[in-house]
Design an enzyme around this catalytic site. Structure first.
Site, mmCIF file in Angstrom:
data_model
loop_
_atom_site.group_PDB
_atom_site.id
_atom_site.type_symbol
_atom_site.label_atom_id
_atom_site.label_comp_id
_atom_site.label_asym_id
_atom_site.label_seq_id
_atom_site.Cartn_x
_atom_site.Cartn_y
_atom_site.Cartn_z
ATOM 1 N N HIS A 183 -10.124 1.699 1.305
ATOM 2 C CA HIS A 183 -9.345 0.003 1.697
ATOM 3 C C HIS A 183 -10.739 0.302 3.228
ATOM 4 O O HIS A 183 -10.294 0.543 4.556
ATOM 5 C CB HIS A 183 -8.230 0.330 2.740
ATOM 6 C CG HIS A 183 -7.535 -0.560 2.452
ATOM 7 N ND1 HIS A 183 -8.287 -1.722 3.067
ATOM 8 C CD2 HIS A 183 -6.782 -1.531 2.654
ATOM 9 C CE1 HIS A 183 -7.919 -2.960 4.353
ATOM 10 N NE2 HIS A 183 -6.157 -2.923 3.056
ATOM 11 N N GLU A 216 -11.222 -4.096 -2.403
ATOM 12 C CA GLU A 216 -10.668 -3.276 -2.759
ATOM 13 C C GLU A 216 -10.037 -3.359 -4.414
ATOM 14 O O GLU A 216 -9.924 -4.603 -4.903
ATOM 15 C CB GLU A 216 -9.191 -3.208 -2.165
ATOM 16 C CG GLU A 216 -9.303 -3.286 -0.469
ATOM 17 C CD GLU A 216 -7.912 -4.432 -0.371
ATOM 18 O OE1 GLU A 216 -7.056 -3.168 -0.682
ATOM 19 O OE2 GLU A 216 -7.968 -4.901 0.883
ATOM 20 N N HIS A 260 0.932 -1.141 -0.089
ATOM 21 C CA HIS A 260 -0.132 -0.035 0.460
ATOM 22 C C HIS A 260 0.878 1.206 -0.090
ATOM 23 O O HIS A 260 0.704 2.778 0.798
ATOM 24 C CB HIS A 260 -1.414 0.151 1.258
ATOM 25 C CG HIS A 260 -2.408 -1.165 1.105
ATOM 26 N ND1 HIS A 260 -2.772 -2.350 -0.307
ATOM 27 C CD2 HIS A 260 -2.999 -1.566 2.202
ATOM 28 C CE1 HIS A 260 -3.654 -2.385 0.220
ATOM 29 N NE2 HIS A 260 -3.208 -2.727 1.515
HETATM 30 C C1 GLA Z 1 -4.979 -5.244 2.444
HETATM 31 C C2 GLA Z 1 -4.205 -6.356 2.319
HETATM 32 C C3 GLA Z 1 -4.315 -7.058 3.479
HETATM 33 C C4 GLA Z 1 -3.944 -6.414 4.884
HETATM 34 C C5 GLA Z 1 -4.880 -5.120 4.636
HETATM 35 C C6 GLA Z 1 -5.171 -4.093 5.717
HETATM 36 O O1 GLA Z 1 -5.854 -5.369 2.096
HETATM 37 O O2 GLA Z 1 -3.779 -7.922 1.216
HETATM 38 O O3 GLA Z 1 -3.030 -8.257 3.405
HETATM 39 O O4 GLA Z 1 -2.908 -6.064 5.286
HETATM 40 O O5 GLA Z 1 -4.082 -4.414 3.336
HETATM 41 O O6 GLA Z 1 -4.194 -5.372 7.501
#
Ligand code: GLA
Length: 392
Positions: free
Chosen positions: A208, A348, A134
């Protein structure tokens, strides 16, 4: 239903307000201050049906979203907090769940914090085992965005802008990012993402939010019924990086083409579920022919008891379905109740993880002569009764 052509026109028709006067249906209040003294603003946006969303300029975070159940009872269906301190706490940063935030520059993982572009190798901070997640150590979720509220024929909302300097978190190019959130009277939250760069660079923007359609702070989402419009997904290794394979979902726990309770196959012995400790996978979305560049249906979630339905449509080729596997009760939300294991799910919309290192995935490279543009729509509705399937 989903497919708001208005998104194209939105940039031209909206009227923004930069002074303290707010457009009707939008209120601004203080959400506290960052340690460096900068003020965090909270915008409360309501539509004509009483849906209420609150967004802060820190991370573009959607801190609350209230929608009716089938009896008209309003509940807050996203995980989050009601003070900035909670988003800045050590406990939160260690857990790193990215509640409700805008994600950039690159949503999801880049293997080993490294990619090569036009013969040059770039190094990014690794913040998820060996990988970059991210956008690195300080992603767009931790930036203070400039916010312009607006009211237009399509709805009310915010335009959020952030310019990421050349080299920020190791990425090349100065990236000017503009995201709009529009809450419509058709009970949709439409998100429009645009970006321009000064040098070729990977970009993969997403949102998110974690949903629990029973209301945040409730029990797990394993009872939510999920449909994902995907006949393939991208299997991962033990660090959650795609192997490069595009695998058929048929006969696997990843076949959500028919609505299925999230928990129904979670306990199956399956290497992919074991690697991710549940679902944390990118689905390759099936696109409806003839829809051109309009968002097409990616997923539908139904919570049978409340009757709440969430639909997601997008122009993006992928959808990361994350079943809240890392939630462990250590964070306490707005309602004062702990966010226990799998008490929220994220959908997402995105390009595929690690695309800069995966030549057979759709490209995520933005060049200076192009504008990055993607659209996602979250639509909120209800089913009439517990046994009645959602009518399209
Ligand atoms: C995304 C990632 C997950 C986790 C979340 C936050 O969805 O794919 O593995 O890291 O973000 O916790």
């Amino acid at each position: 239903m989903i497919g708001p052509a208005f998104l194209q026109a939105q940039a031209q028709t909206m009227s923004t307000t930069s002074s303290s006067a707010m457009p009707p249906g939008i209120e601004r209040s203080s959400f506290g201050r960052l340690p460096d003294g900068r003020e965090v603003d909270c915008y409360r946006i309501t539509n004509d049906n009483g849906i209420e969303m609150r967004v802060i300029n820190y991370g573009g975070i959607i801190v609350s979203l209230k929608t009716p159940d089938r009896t008209g009872r309003m509940d807050d269906i996203v995980l989050g907090f009601d003070s900035i301190g909670d988003y800045l706490s050590d406990t939160y940063r260690q857990a790193n769940p990215y509640f409700g935030a805008l994600i950039g520059r690159y949503g999801n993982r880049i293997a080993n914090g490294r990619f090569t572009l036009d013969g040059e190798t770039y190094h990014l901070p690794t913040n998820d085992g060996p990988n970059t997640l991210h956008g690195g150590d300080v992603g767009f979720n931790q930036r203070l965005w400039h916010v312009e509220p607006f009211s237009s024929a399509e709805g009310r909302g915010l335009v959020l802008t952030y310019t990421s300097p050349d080299g920020e978190q190791g990425f090349p190019g100065r990236l000017s990012t503009r995201v709009s959130y529009t809450l419509t009277d058709d009970n949709e939250l439409a998100i429009d993402y645009r970006a321009r760069t000064t040098r070729a660079t990977p970009v993969n923007l997403t949102q998110h939010s974690y949903f629990n359609l029973k209301g945040e702070g409730s029990t797990s989402v394993l009872d939510h019924e999920l449909m994902i419009n995907a006949s393939a997904y991208t299997p991962i290794d033990e660090t959650l990086i795609p192997t490069g394979e595009i695998a058929d979902v048929s006969g696997t726990p990843f076949d959500f083409r028919q609505p299925t309770a999230i928990g129904a196959r979670m306990g199956q012995k399956n290497t992919q579920l074991a690697y991710a400790k549940g679902y944390d996978h990118n689905f390759v979305l099936s696109k409806t022919p003839g829809q051109g560049d309009l968002p097409t249906l990616a997923a539908r979630v139904i919570e049978p008891r409340s009757g709440r339905v969430l639909e997601v449509a997008t122009t993006e080729p992928g959808l990361q379905f994350y079943s809240g596997n890392f939630l462990d009760g250590s964070l306490t939300g707005k309602s004062g109740r702990p966010y226990t294991h799998r008490s929220g799910l994220a959908l997402e919309t995105q390009h595929f993880p690690d695309s800069p290192n995966q030549p057979n995935f759709p490209s995520t490279i933005l060049k200076p002569d192009k504008t990055y543009h993607s659209q996602t729509v979250y639509r909120f509705s209800t089913t009439a009764s517990e046994n009645q399937p959602h009518a399209d």
